[in-house]
Design a protein around this motif. Structure first.
Motif, PDB file in Angstrom:
ATOM      1  N   LYS A 130      -4.177 -12.528 -10.096  1.00 25.12           N
ATOM      2  CA  LYS A 130      -4.698 -12.019  -9.242  1.00 25.12           C
ATOM      3  C   LYS A 130      -5.227 -10.888  -8.352  1.00 25.12           C
ATOM      4  CE  LYS A 130      -5.290 -14.689  -4.719  1.00 25.12           C
ATOM      5  NZ  LYS A 130      -5.186 -15.597  -3.998  1.00 25.12           N
ATOM      6  N   GLN A 131      -3.702 -10.037  -8.763  1.00 28.22           N
ATOM      7  CA  GLN A 131      -3.599  -8.682  -7.748  1.00 28.22           C
ATOM      8  C   GLN A 131      -4.633  -7.536  -8.856  1.00 28.22           C
ATOM      9  OE1 GLN A 131       0.138  -8.213  -7.412  1.00 28.22           O
ATOM     10  NE2 GLN A 131       0.634  -9.476  -5.967  1.00 28.22           N
ATOM     11  N   LEU A 132      -4.349  -7.979  -9.924  1.00 27.27           N
ATOM     12  CA  LEU A 132      -4.898  -6.740 -11.053  1.00 27.27           C
ATOM     13  C   LEU A 132      -6.708  -6.578 -10.817  1.00 27.27           C
ATOM     14  CD1 LEU A 132      -3.494  -6.965 -14.275  1.00 27.27           C
ATOM     15  CD2 LEU A 132      -3.307  -5.261 -12.612  1.00 27.27           C
ATOM     16  N   THR A 133      -6.945  -7.773  -9.703  1.00 30.94           N
ATOM     17  CA  THR A 133      -8.604  -8.312  -9.799  1.00 30.94           C
ATOM     18  C   THR A 133      -9.448  -7.804  -8.150  1.00 30.94           C
ATOM     19  OG1 THR A 133      -8.561 -10.941  -8.710  1.00 30.94           O
ATOM     20  CG2 THR A 133      -8.930 -10.786 -10.985  1.00 30.94           C
ATOM     21  N   LEU A 134      -8.205  -7.357  -7.850  1.00 34.08           N
ATOM     22  CA  LEU A 134      -8.387  -7.245  -6.166  1.00 34.08           C
ATOM     23  C   LEU A 134      -8.855  -5.608  -5.907  1.00 34.08           C
ATOM     24  CD1 LEU A 134      -6.282  -8.201  -3.972  1.00 34.08           C
ATOM     25  CD2 LEU A 134      -7.727  -9.653  -4.730  1.00 34.08           C
ATOM     26  N   GLN A 135      -9.655  -5.128  -5.349  1.00 31.44           N
ATOM     27  CA  GLN A 135     -10.325  -3.840  -5.068  1.00 31.44           C
ATOM     28  C   GLN A 135      -9.887  -3.352  -4.035  1.00 31.44           C
ATOM     29  OE1 GLN A 135     -13.360  -3.687  -7.201  1.00 31.44           O
ATOM     30  NE2 GLN A 135     -13.941  -2.418  -5.614  1.00 31.44           N
ATOM     31  N   ALA A 136      -9.552  -2.116  -4.149  1.00 34.07           N
ATOM     32  CA  ALA A 136      -8.488  -1.473  -3.171  1.00 34.07           C
ATOM     33  C   ALA A 136      -8.916   0.485  -3.348  1.00 34.07           C
ATOM     34  CB  ALA A 136      -7.300  -1.461  -4.044  1.00 34.07           C
ATOM     35  N   TYR A 137      -8.255   0.753  -2.139  1.00 32.02           N
ATOM     36  CA  TYR A 137      -8.445   2.058  -1.981  1.00 32.02           C
ATOM     37  C   TYR A 137      -6.693   2.677  -1.834  1.00 32.02           C
ATOM     38  CZ  TYR A 137      -8.907   2.988   2.410  1.00 32.02           C
ATOM     39  OH  TYR A 137      -8.672   2.565   3.846  1.00 32.02           O
ATOM     40  N   VAL A 138      -6.519   3.759  -2.737  1.00 32.78           N
ATOM     41  CA  VAL A 138      -5.876   4.626  -2.332  1.00 32.78           C
ATOM     42  C   VAL A 138      -5.558   5.141  -0.562  1.00 32.78           C
ATOM     43  CG1 VAL A 138      -4.296   6.942  -2.656  1.00 32.78           C
ATOM     44  CG2 VAL A 138      -5.122   5.469  -4.785  1.00 32.78           C
ATOM     45  N   MET A 139      -4.273   5.033  -0.344  1.00 32.70           N
ATOM     46  CA  MET A 139      -4.841   5.363   1.579  1.00 32.70           C
ATOM     47  C   MET A 139      -3.247   5.967   1.458  1.00 32.70           C
ATOM     48  SD  MET A 139      -3.116   5.491   4.877  1.00 32.70           S
ATOM     49  CE  MET A 139      -2.667   4.006   4.453  1.00 32.70           C
ATOM     50  N   SER A 140      -2.776   7.685   1.575  1.00 34.02           N
ATOM     51  CA  SER A 140      -1.299   8.071   1.289  1.00 34.02           C
ATOM     52  C   SER A 140      -1.626   8.798   3.281  1.00 34.02           C
ATOM     53  CB  SER A 140      -2.039   9.753   0.506  1.00 34.02           C
ATOM     54  OG  SER A 140      -1.566   8.649  -0.572  1.00 34.02           O
ATOM     55  N   PRO A 141      -0.955   8.389   3.935  1.00 38.37           N
ATOM     56  CA  PRO A 141      -1.088   8.726   5.517  1.00 38.37           C
ATOM     57  C   PRO A 141      -0.337   9.602   5.941  1.00 38.37           C
ATOM     58  CG  PRO A 141       0.688   6.970   5.603  1.00 38.37           C
ATOM     59  CD  PRO A 141      -0.432   7.325   4.021  1.00 38.37           C
ATOM     60  N   ALA A 142       0.717  10.390   4.888  1.00 39.93           N
ATOM     61  CA  ALA A 142       1.721  11.716   5.097  1.00 39.93           C
ATOM     62  C   ALA A 142       1.183  12.721   3.547  1.00 39.93           C
ATOM     63  CB  ALA A 142       2.614  11.445   5.005  1.00 39.93           C
ATOM     64  N   GLY A 143      -0.300  12.604   3.520  1.00 39.49           N
ATOM     65  CA  GLY A 143      -0.506  13.262   1.840  1.00 39.49           C
ATOM     66  C   GLY A 143       0.863  12.594   0.692  1.00 39.49           C
ATOM     67  N   GLY A 144       1.067  13.782   0.246  1.00 35.60           N
ATOM     68  CA  GLY A 144       2.199  13.682  -1.122  1.00 35.60           C
ATOM     69  C   GLY A 144       3.311  13.893  -0.619  1.00 35.60           C
TER      70      GLY A 144
ATOM     71  N   GLN B 264     -13.130   5.610  -3.090  1.00 28.56           N
ATOM     72  CA  GLN B 264     -13.362   5.663  -4.233  1.00 28.56           C
ATOM     73  C   GLN B 264     -12.524   4.386  -4.525  1.00 28.56           C
ATOM     74  OE1 GLN B 264     -11.574   9.914  -5.960  1.00 28.56           O
ATOM     75  NE2 GLN B 264     -10.990  10.327  -3.540  1.00 28.56           N
ATOM     76  N   ALA B 265     -13.203   3.548  -4.281  1.00 29.93           N
ATOM     77  CA  ALA B 265     -12.688   2.076  -4.196  1.00 29.93           C
ATOM     78  C   ALA B 265     -12.029   1.562  -5.419  1.00 29.93           C
ATOM     79  CB  ALA B 265     -13.156   0.958  -3.519  1.00 29.93           C
ATOM     80  N   ARG B 266     -11.818   1.066  -6.322  1.00 26.41           N
ATOM     81  CA  ARG B 266     -11.232   0.652  -7.587  1.00 26.41           C
ATOM     82  C   ARG B 266     -10.413  -1.083  -7.739  1.00 26.41           C
ATOM     83  NH1 ARG B 266     -11.537   6.327  -8.775  1.00 26.41           N
ATOM     84  NH2 ARG B 266     -12.067   6.766  -9.953  1.00 26.41           N
ATOM     85  N   THR B 267     -10.972  -1.793  -8.732  1.00 26.35           N
ATOM     86  CA  THR B 267      -9.725  -2.652  -9.130  1.00 26.35           C
ATOM     87  C   THR B 267      -8.355  -2.390  -8.677  1.00 26.35           C
ATOM     88  OG1 THR B 267     -10.097  -3.195 -11.847  1.00 26.35           O
ATOM     89  CG2 THR B 267     -11.810  -4.494  -9.845  1.00 26.35           C
TER      90      THR B 267
END
Length: 400
Positions: free
Chosen positions: A273-287, A250-253
């Motif tokens: 610059k940060q706004l152009t980077l590709q990233a994905y959400v990662m929640s190692p402990a969920g919520g 589900q990666a997006r900018t």
């Protein structure tokens, strides 16, 4: 006497199987350049170490994660604040002590000083942690009885090649999985990425800090390290921005994540610059803990050790060594879940059509995402955690 009579054939069969396995291994090792003398000396008297985790043995759970702290400890315990603070303080002292080495690594290899120190800190507590296993025995046991036999067979052959190249057996102290040296190199990685930074004609990842850190940097570079880029940013979940967005698929900018409501946890605005980077959400402990937008270097750290918690530990420790502070969002009070519990949730999700490819009893990114999607679909609190409440709902729904 009857017990002895029954036991002897089993023992004889086991011995015969081991002898046949060793004979085939010897042939394969010789083809890889390991002399018979080296092989015979290394494997003489080999007996599998049945206390190791991840073995396929009668009476032992199929998904045995003993010894794998990334999968057996709660996130808050694995990312222990006091331990991270202690390592960060030591890392800052080592920054000064090894300044010239770290400058050379940044200049010649392109990996920042903070990240290579963080790898060293996580792997062996900057050399203070003494490795408790003989690498040949550990790798041979895993190759003979382990859940990932083929992978460990390759590692064992590489470890034998290390002996053939002149590495003393006494240096081959390892983790339960056969990783050696100050920064925990798997033997196959040694022949690809080991680096003689101190220029003495030897690649010494056991005693030479320059060689060990440069070798770790070479491994990160080989796995796709992006120079000048961090590993990720802690974000706040607000409104529709929930943890079910997790995962590399589900990666997006960051600009798109910003539009969805993912804001920096420290309150700072995103830079252009940060706004152009590709990233994905990662929640190692969920919520129940911090959520991150993970960049490519997070993935690279995961390729060093395939665990989200490991990569967060290394990335966060690097930030702390560089002068950063604690996570903004505290870790919740969740405990590590039972393997059988997680397996049942994964099995039920898969049966319901969710994208669960492997039922392994481990809480990875894909499991968290699909738990979150299940919670969304069933109007439950979206916390992306395979909890008792989620399992109870699944069982209840199935019985209707």
């Amino acid at each position: 006497m009857l017990v002895v009579a029954l036991a002897m054939p089993r023992a004889a069969k086991a011995d015969a199987n081991l002898e046949a396995w060793l004979a085939a291994l010897r042939t394969e090792a010789e083809a890889a350049g390991v002399s018979r003398a080296t092989f015979d000396a290394a494997m003489k008297g080999f007996k599998p170490d049945l206390k190791l985790p991840d073995l396929v043995l009668p009476g032992r759970p199929k998904n045995d994660a003993r010894g794998q702290a990334e999968f057996t400890r709660a996130p808050s315990e694995y990312l222990d604040r006091a331990y991270l603070m202690r390592l960060a303080k030591q890392g800052q002292e080592l920054l000064r002590q090894h300044e010239k080495t770290l400058e050379k690594i940044e200049r010649d290899i392109g990996v920042d000083r903070y990240s290579v120190l963080a790898i060293w800190g996580r792997e062996t507590s900057f050399g203070r942690h003494k490795l408790g296993h003989d690498a040949i025995t550990a790798l041979a046991t895993q190759a003979y009885l382990g859940r990932r036999k083929e992978m460990f067979r390759d590692e064992l052959i590489a470890a034998l090649r290390m002996l053939e190249s002149g590495v003393p057996r006494s240096l081959m102290r390892s983790s339960w999985a056969g990783a050696v040296g100050l920064t925990q190199f798997m033997p196959t990685e040694y022949f690809i990425h080991a680096y003689d930074l101190d220029g003495d004609g030897k690649t010494d990842i056991w005693h030479s800090v320059p060689d060990a850190l440069a070798s770790a940097a070479m491994q990160l570079k080989g796995k796709g390290w992006v120079p000048g880029q961090t590993w990720g940013y802690e974000v706040k979940l607000t409104g529709a921005a929930d943890c079910a967005y997790e995962g590399p698929t589900q990666a997006r900018t960051i600009a798109e994540w910003n539009e969805l409501g993912f804001k920096r946890a420290n309150g700072k605005p995103w830079t252009e610059k940060q706004l152009t980077l590709q990233a994905y959400v990662m929640s190692p402990a969920g919520g129940y803990g911090p959520t991150f937008l993970a960049l490519e270097n997070f993935q690279v750290i995961r390729r060093y050790n395939m665990s989200d918690l490991y990569a967060v530990f290394v990335g966060h420790l690097a930030d702390r060594i560089a002068g950063g502070g604690d996570f903004v969002t505290p870790w919740g009070g969740i405990a590590a879940q039972k393997t059988s519990h997680i397996e049942e949730i994964q099995t039920r999700l898969k049966a319901a059509g969710y994208e669960i490819s492997i039922v392994d009893g481990k809480i990875g990114s894909n499991t968290r995402k699909n738990v979150g999607l299940y919670e969304r679909a069933n109007n439950l609190k979206v916390d992306c955690w395979p909890s008792d409440a989620v399992l109870k709902h699944m069982r209840s729904s199935a019985s209707r």
